[in-house]
Design an enzyme around this catalytic site. Structure first.
Site, mmCIF file in Angstrom:
data_model
loop_
_atom_site.group_PDB
_atom_site.id
_atom_site.type_symbol
_atom_site.label_atom_id
_atom_site.label_comp_id
_atom_site.label_asym_id
_atom_site.label_seq_id
_atom_site.Cartn_x
_atom_site.Cartn_y
_atom_site.Cartn_z
ATOM 1 C CB SER A 18 -21.361 -64.665 28.014
ATOM 2 O OG SER A 18 -20.691 -65.771 28.597
ATOM 3 C CD GLU A 39 -27.234 -69.005 33.654
ATOM 4 O OE1 GLU A 39 -26.550 -69.775 32.931
ATOM 5 O OE2 GLU A 39 -27.584 -69.299 34.820
ATOM 6 C CG ASP A 59 -30.618 -80.644 38.313
ATOM 7 O OD1 ASP A 59 -29.969 -81.624 37.886
ATOM 8 O OD2 ASP A 59 -30.107 -79.546 38.599
ATOM 9 C CG ASP A 72 -19.152 -85.431 36.247
ATOM 10 O OD1 ASP A 72 -20.229 -86.033 36.102
ATOM 11 O OD2 ASP A 72 -18.780 -84.919 37.312
ATOM 12 C CG PHE A 87 -27.019 -70.083 44.195
ATOM 13 C CD1 PHE A 87 -27.837 -70.496 43.156
ATOM 14 C CD2 PHE A 87 -27.231 -68.832 44.746
ATOM 15 C CE1 PHE A 87 -28.845 -69.665 42.669
ATOM 16 C CE2 PHE A 87 -28.229 -68.004 44.266
ATOM 17 C CZ PHE A 87 -29.043 -68.419 43.228
ATOM 18 C CG HIS A 118 -21.886 -67.960 31.081
ATOM 19 N ND1 HIS A 118 -22.392 -67.201 30.047
ATOM 20 C CD2 HIS A 118 -22.957 -68.553 31.678
ATOM 21 C CE1 HIS A 118 -23.721 -67.350 30.004
ATOM 22 N NE2 HIS A 118 -24.081 -68.143 30.986
#
Length: 295
Positions: free
Chosen positions: A20, A22, A114, A166, A224, A274
């Site tokens: 997939s 994004e 965020d 998490d 990033f 992804h």
């Protein structure tokens, strides 16, 4: 499977890993042209779904909804809409969910989001909003018949630096109704596998797709990594810095690194990849072609 089948259906069938892409909403006409060019070049690869990110400000959110609606109505793609709690009231969130439903979107990626300063800025809920992604998952499920995805963190979330927390939060989101998770970017396969082990040890079997970032520029990937809190390992930066004076060699090294990472996590049992395309197609197409050839 047809587009009527959900991503959860695809993952439950386990015929093969899912792939997939994004995208993010463009800020200018030139950015918009680049986005649609990338989509046109990636659609022939027959992705299992595509998604569009959702910013923390009104203009970005409007662009996200418009692009997602166009993809849902003008293509045969299975489309996932993003949604965040950041800077929005519960009423605004419900309107966004209903907009997705009206556009024919049946999947939502529900994330806390965020603050404007990034993931290290302390989280402050909207006064009439939600406290976290778990509450958002519940709201989406209550508002419509959606297949809901959530975020997962192979490297610890930068605010808490607690991998066990998490894992517990991911389990809570699954218990609230999430049917799949997509990781933030990461650069070591062991970060992904260790995270999955922590979640499975808590008795949760939610499928966790591996988020893969194609590297095309050294400065870009550092930004990033800094923004997301992902660890940027020395073995990655050294390979890129060896060829730093040659942009094409940097791109090739980046494609090799992402391909190796993709194959490692797939062999370790990842149910899908992804790709964070950055609204470009070349590196993603090269990585996916190599992964498919080697799988």
């Amino acid at each position: 499977m047809t587009r009527d089948h959900t991503i959860a259906d695809l993952l439950a069938e386990r015929r093969r890993p899912t792939f997939s892409f994004e995208f993010f909403p463009p800020k200018s006409p030139q950015d918009a042209e680049r986005l649609w060019q990338a989509i046109d070049r990636l659609v022939p690869l027959e992705p299992d779904f595509v998604s569009v990110t959702y910013g923390a400000n009104g203009g970005s959110r409007h662009r996200t909804l418009a692009i997602t609606e166009r993809l849902a109505q003008e293509s045969s793609l299975r489309v996932m809409g993003h949604l965040t709690c950041a800077s929005q009231s519960s009423d605004e969130l419900v309107r966004a969910i209903e907009d997705y439903r009206s556009a024919g979107v049946h999947h939502v990626l529900a994330v806390r989001g965020d603050m404007p300063g990034g993931p290290t800025e302390p989280w402050v809920p909207h006064p009439q909003g939600l406290a976290n992604a778990t509450e958002l998952v519940r709201l989406v499920k209550q508002t419509g018949d959606f297949c809901v995805g959530v975020a997962a963190f192979p490297d610890p979330h930068p605010q808490t630096q607690d991998p066990d927390l998490d894992a517990r939060l991911l389990v809570a989101k699954a218990e609230a109704g999430a049917q799949l998770a997509i990781t933030q970017l990461f650069f070591r396969a062991t970060s992904y596998t260790a995270m999955v082990e922590r979640v499975r040890a808590l008795g949760c079997d939610v499928p966790i797709l591996a988020g893969i970032m194609p590297i095309t520029q050294i400065g870009q990937i550092r930004r990033f990594a800094d923004f997301s809190g992902a660890e940027l390992p020395a073995e990655v930066t050294s390979r890129l810095e060896e060829v730093a004076d040659d942009p094409q060699a940097v791109r090739e090294a980046g494609v090799e690194i992402a391909t190796e990472l993709s194959l490692e996590v797939l062999r370790a049992g990842a149910p899908g990849l992804h790709f964070f395309t950055q609204n470009r197609s070349t590196a993603t197409r090269q990585i996916l072609a190599r992964v498919r050839a080697a799988s």
